[in-house]
Design a protein around this motif. Structure first.
Motif, PDB file in Angstrom:
ATOM      1  N   VAL B 168       0.829  -1.197   0.000  1.00 26.59           N
ATOM      2  CA  VAL B 168       0.000   0.000   0.000  1.00 26.59           C
ATOM      3  C   VAL B 168       0.868   1.255   0.000  1.00 26.59           C
ATOM      4  O   VAL B 168       0.586   2.233  -0.692  1.00 26.59           O
ATOM      5  N   MET B 169       1.978   1.201   0.752  1.00 26.59           N
ATOM      6  CA  MET B 169       2.840   2.374   0.850  1.00 26.59           C
ATOM      7  C   MET B 169       3.415   2.791  -0.489  1.00 26.59           C
ATOM      8  O   MET B 169       3.729   3.953  -0.707  1.00 26.59           O
ATOM      9  N   PHE B 170       3.615   1.786  -1.357  1.00 28.31           N
ATOM     10  CA  PHE B 170       4.297   2.105  -2.603  1.00 28.31           C
ATOM     11  C   PHE B 170       3.368   2.091  -3.816  1.00 28.31           C
ATOM     12  O   PHE B 170       3.823   2.049  -4.944  1.00 28.31           O
ATOM     13  N   GLN B 171       2.049   2.121  -3.579  1.00 26.92           N
ATOM     14  CA  GLN B 171       1.128   2.297  -4.706  1.00 26.92           C
ATOM     15  C   GLN B 171       1.221   3.734  -5.186  1.00 26.92           C
ATOM     16  O   GLN B 171       1.247   4.654  -4.379  1.00 26.92           O
ATOM     17  N   ALA B 176       3.397   8.252  -0.210  1.00 27.31           N
ATOM     18  CA  ALA B 176       3.659   9.425   0.619  1.00 27.31           C
ATOM     19  C   ALA B 176       5.103   9.331   1.109  1.00 27.31           C
ATOM     20  O   ALA B 176       5.647   8.235   1.211  1.00 27.31           O
ATOM     21  N   PHE B 177       5.704  10.459   1.348  1.00 26.98           N
ATOM     22  CA  PHE B 177       7.052  10.428   1.926  1.00 26.98           C
ATOM     23  C   PHE B 177       7.270  11.687   2.732  1.00 26.98           C
ATOM     24  O   PHE B 177       6.491  12.633   2.666  1.00 26.98           O
ATOM     25  N   ASP B 402      -6.545   5.033  11.550  1.00 24.62           N
ATOM     26  CA  ASP B 402      -6.282   3.684  11.049  1.00 24.62           C
ATOM     27  C   ASP B 402      -6.191   3.645   9.533  1.00 24.62           C
ATOM     28  O   ASP B 402      -5.695   2.686   8.962  1.00 24.62           O
ATOM     29  N   GLN B 403      -6.708   4.694   8.898  1.00 27.29           N
ATOM     30  CA  GLN B 403      -6.690   4.686   7.435  1.00 27.29           C
ATOM     31  C   GLN B 403      -5.570   5.548   6.872  1.00 27.29           C
ATOM     32  O   GLN B 403      -5.599   5.935   5.716  1.00 27.29           O
ATOM     33  N   VAL B 404      -4.608   5.887   7.689  1.00 25.58           N
ATOM     34  CA  VAL B 404      -3.572   6.806   7.233  1.00 25.58           C
ATOM     35  C   VAL B 404      -2.782   6.210   6.085  1.00 25.58           C
ATOM     36  O   VAL B 404      -2.663   4.997   5.955  1.00 25.58           O
ATOM     37  N   ARG B 405      -2.269   7.118   5.281  1.00 25.12           N
ATOM     38  CA  ARG B 405      -1.476   6.664   4.137  1.00 25.12           C
ATOM     39  C   ARG B 405      -0.147   6.081   4.576  1.00 25.12           C
ATOM     40  O   ARG B 405       0.430   5.245   3.914  1.00 25.12           O
ATOM     41  N   PHE B 406       0.327   6.593   5.707  1.00 22.71           N
ATOM     42  CA  PHE B 406       1.602   6.121   6.210  1.00 22.71           C
ATOM     43  C   PHE B 406       1.355   5.209   7.393  1.00 22.71           C
ATOM     44  O   PHE B 406       0.775   5.636   8.366  1.00 22.71           O
ATOM     45  N   PRO B 407       1.735   3.958   7.314  1.00 23.48           N
ATOM     46  CA  PRO B 407       1.462   3.071   8.439  1.00 23.48           C
ATOM     47  C   PRO B 407       2.077   3.635   9.726  1.00 23.48           C
ATOM     48  O   PRO B 407       3.234   4.055   9.735  1.00 23.48           O
ATOM     49  N   LEU B 408       1.273   3.655  10.780  1.00 26.79           N
ATOM     50  CA  LEU B 408       1.766   4.123  12.075  1.00 26.79           C
ATOM     51  C   LEU B 408       3.019   3.372  12.481  1.00 26.79           C
ATOM     52  O   LEU B 408       3.942   3.926  13.049  1.00 26.79           O
ATOM     53  N   LYS B 409       3.001   2.089  12.164  1.00 26.77           N
ATOM     54  CA  LYS B 409       4.111   1.239  12.589  1.00 26.77           C
ATOM     55  C   LYS B 409       5.432   1.723  12.008  1.00 26.77           C
ATOM     56  O   LYS B 409       6.469   1.649  12.643  1.00 26.77           O
TER      57      LYS B 409
END
Lengths: 242, 516
Positions: B168-171, B176-177, B402-409
């Motif tokens: 998801v991060m790299f779609q 996002a960065f 919980d739906q953030v583009r950047f995983p909290l983790k």
């Protein structure tokens, strides 16, 4: 022949010792920034392993072997009184000598075949390599051909070195030794004489202090506990940090 | 209580625009030299990315920092035993290719080439060998997520993210960065100091700056391995290690460090923190989940009478205590609890703190009637005549986390030693400040809702205004509260400034005696 013997076995040692002492002290006190092992591992980190590690461990054991034979000749002779123990000592020393030579050769090959190392290679490095190789080969040659070195070193060379260091040089016994041994002796003093002008100086600053110092180091300009104390008001000497 | 002062920093990641001005300012002043070309004492990385040197965070490779095992904290790849036995060959030393081979171009060829059928080109040449090279890597090769398959996807912070989350991060649509500017952290428990066999590295007591004595460094190169942030660099030409000096000549003159002074986004804050040196050891020995609390716990309240007394007993200058009370870093780190140290799990107690970036992830766009809001806006401002709202004020505000583009983790791996709640807490605060200010300036959010949001974030309206001021409006003096260095004391090391009648004159440190 006497002239040569006198030069290589008496004059050269004293010259070398003088240059070594004066040169090292001068360099340490006034050229401190240049006191470095000048590691090149950062530029080439793979081949160095096969050179640096065998060379350094080899040279450490060989050097301390010579030093022990010089300082405690009696104990070496006592150890050698049994043939088995003599063999163990000689073979171990020979293996470390070989390790030193292998390491040296690897280091030379690495230094002159890696393009990145050319900007950090100077003429003194070449001289050190040549001298060390000559010295190591001579040492191995002697160990192989004139057995058993550890025993006759203690009886022949220890008195000679002792006479040098007590300023009462006596070369009667040493001058009769075969030429490879003389080459080895002279080589040692030549290395000593160029020592202060090479990267070899890094062995003098081996950080053994690290073993007992605390890990963290914090320094203050002034003795911080006293600098604000009302019991030491403005005085001629500020409380300096010791 | 052994109170010491430390000049520390806060970087507000929300404000970083990734312009690299800081890096250039630093490079121009300090590392534009032979042997230091590849060094960036200050560098700005794109996250997700592998950073500089490549994958520096992966201590499986570089073996930096401290590690706790069986209740004891030890250096991971260096230390007394390993440092001395590996002194001839350090198996964990990064080599120049892990950074990049410095290069330039043969610009003169453009002018001096003989006439021919082709355009002359300026070929790249290595700054080490001087020979032409094929450039494999350069500074910020992975800027703005370029080369993501090689860089972004190999980010060590992705380690415990599921394959789905990573995907998801790299779609392309959801990518996002953010930027991560890094300098030396001037740690309280520096691994570089501990690893140096020569004892060439030390921490200055007065301001906590960590320095390498160039005359004592012998190129044993253990600090390069030991620093988990890879902020100690080996100068391949001089055979000495070098690192960020926090521009101490500038700080002593009352100027902000070059990287901070030049910061375009004004993301950087610098100020004094007072801390209790007696408790460093217990803070270092905390478990991973308590590390950050333990770290923040040893930072002391500069307004507390007891702390002030103890600070004076330890020789901290009044002016430094005063600076500590006005420190923007103290506000961000302790009062507002907005900033976190980078990779606390390395256990060096870094004294550079980051405000986690609040990516535009928690808002919804909805249809509303904007006529009222438009009326309240400054007439010079653009009139808002469309009827949608970039809404950050719904009751489901925290639900969208919980739906953030950047995983909290991911951010938790970077900034809170894996604690996601901690990041959530900072994000709530940052959102609350925005909602509060929106109520004040736009007025389309009710007082009750704002109060509720602030209460949930653990802020008051005054705190929110304070955060807003220091984040958005702060002037130079607010961002950099630099304690006087007391040069008048420094010069006493060379000269006794109290020379009086009967003395020989200036320039003598010791008593002047007639020679024999």
């Amino acid at each position: 022949m006497d002239y040569l013997n006198n030069f290589f076995l008496i004059a050269l040692p004293y010259l070398a010792l003088a240059i070594f002492l004066i040169g090292t002290i001068f360099r340490y006190t006034s050229r401190k920034f240049q006191f470095s092992s000048l590691s090149s591992q950062f530029l080439e980190g793979r081949k160095l392993f096969y050179g640096s590690v065998p060379f350094h461990w080899g040279v450490i054991f060989v050097f301390f072997g010579h030093l022990i034979a010089f300082l405690f000749p009696g104990s070496v002779l006592a150890w050698n009184s049994q043939p088995l123990r003599l063999m163990i000592l000689e073979i171990t020393a020979f293996i470390f000598g070989i390790s030193m030579l292998v390491g040296l050769i690897n280091l030379v090959i690495r230094r002159y075949t890696t393009a990145r190392l050319s900007p950090v290679t100077n003429k003194m490095d070449l001289i050190v390599y040549v001298l060390l190789i000559i010295q190591t080969v001579a040492g191995l040659w002697i160990a192989y051909n004139f057995r058993w070195g550890s025993s006759w070193f203690s009886t022949l060379l220890t008195p000679y070195l002792y006479s040098i260091f007590t300023f009462n040089p006596d070369i009667t016994a040493v001058s009769l030794l075969p030429w490879p041994v003389k080459l080895h002796i002279a080589g040692a003093f030549v290395i000593l004489s160029i020592f202060p002008f090479t990267r070899l100086v890094h062995m003098l600053v081996l950080p053994l202090n690290y073993l007992w110092r605390p890990y963290q180091q914090v320094t203050w300009y002034w003795n911080r506990k006293k600098v604000r104390s009302s019991s030491t008001p403005w005085s001629l000497q500020r409380p300096e940090n010791t | 209580m052994d109170v010491r002062s430390q000049i520390s920093m806060v970087f507000h990641l929300d404000k970083c625009i990734g312009c690299h001005t800081c890096s250039i300012a630093c490079k121009n002043i300090w590392t534009d030299r032979k042997g230091a070309e590849y060094m960036w004492w200050n560098n700005v990385e794109t996250k997700p990315g592998t950073g500089y040197p490549t994958k520096w965070e992966d201590q499986e490779v570089y073996r930096g920092g401290w590690k706790k095992s069986n209740g004891k904290v030890n250096l991971l790849g260096t230390g007394k035993r390993r440092g001395l036995t590996n002194i001839f060959y350090n198996p964990n030393l990064p080599v120049i290719d892990d950074y990049y081979e410095p290069f330039t171009y043969k610009y003169l060829d453009l002018i001096e080439s003989p006439e021919g059928d082709d355009q002359p080109t300026a070929r790249p040449v290595s700054l080490i060998t001087g020979k032409p090279i094929d450039i494999k890597m350069g500074p910020n090769w992975d800027d703005d997520l370029s080369g993501t398959p090689d860089f972004g996807r190999n980010d060590p912070n992705l380690k415990n993210l599921s394959a789905e989350e990573q995907e998801v991060m790299f779609q392309l649509e959801r990518m996002a960065f953010f930027y991560l500017p890094r300098i030396c952290n001037h740690c309280l428990n520096p691994a570089c100091v501990a690893s140096c066999p020569s004892g060439a590295i030390y921490k200055r007591g007065e301001d906590g700056v960590v320095l390498i004595n160039q005359e004592v460094c012998r190129a044993w190169r253990m600090c390069v391995t030991a620093c988990p942030y890879k902020k100690s660099y080996y100068n391949w030409y001089t055979g000495k290690s070098e690192k960020c000096i926090l521009c101490f000549p500038r700080i002593e003159a009352g100027l902000a460090p070059a990287c901070m002074h030049s910061c375009v986004g004004r993301i950087r804050y610098l100020g004094v923190l007072l801390y209790d040196a007696d408790r460093i050891e217990s803070a270092v020995h905390k478990d991973d989940e308590d590390l950050i609390d333990g770290h923040l716990d040893i930072i002391l309240d500069p307004f507390d009478e007891k702390v002030i007394q103890a600070a004076k007993m330890s020789g901290v200058a009044d002016s430094t205590i005063h600076s500590a009370q006005y420190s923007p870093v103290y506000k961000y780190v302790k009062q507002w609890k907005l900033a976190l140290p980078l990779h606390a799990e390395f256990r060096t107690l870094p004294m550079l703190f980051y405000v986690p970036p609040l990516l535009p992830v928690m808002a919804t766009v909805k249809q509303v009637d904007n006529t009222e809001g438009g009326k309240m806006m400054n007439p010079i401002a653009k009139y808002w005549d469309d009827n949608w709202l970039y809404d950050t004020s719904t009751t489901e505000l925290w639900g969208t986390l919980d739906q953030v583009r950047f995983p909290l983790k991911y951010l938790a791996n970077l900034l809170s030693a894996g604690n996601e709640e901690m990041i959530k807490d900072k994000w709530k605060k940052l959102m609350a400040v925005r909602i509060h200010r929106r109520r004040v300036t736009v007025g389309d959010i009710s007082q009750e809702k704002t109060d509720e949001v602030l209460r949930e974030a653990g802020l008051t309206a005054e705190m929110a205004d304070g955060i807003f001021y220091l984040t958005a409006l702060a002037k130079f003096e607010d961002r950099f509260v630099i304690p006087p260095a007391h040069r008048e004391q420094a010069i006493e090391m060379l000269d006794f400034t109290g020379d009086t009648k009967g003395e020989v004159g200036f320039g003598f440190k010791s008593k002047v005696k007639r020679g024999l």
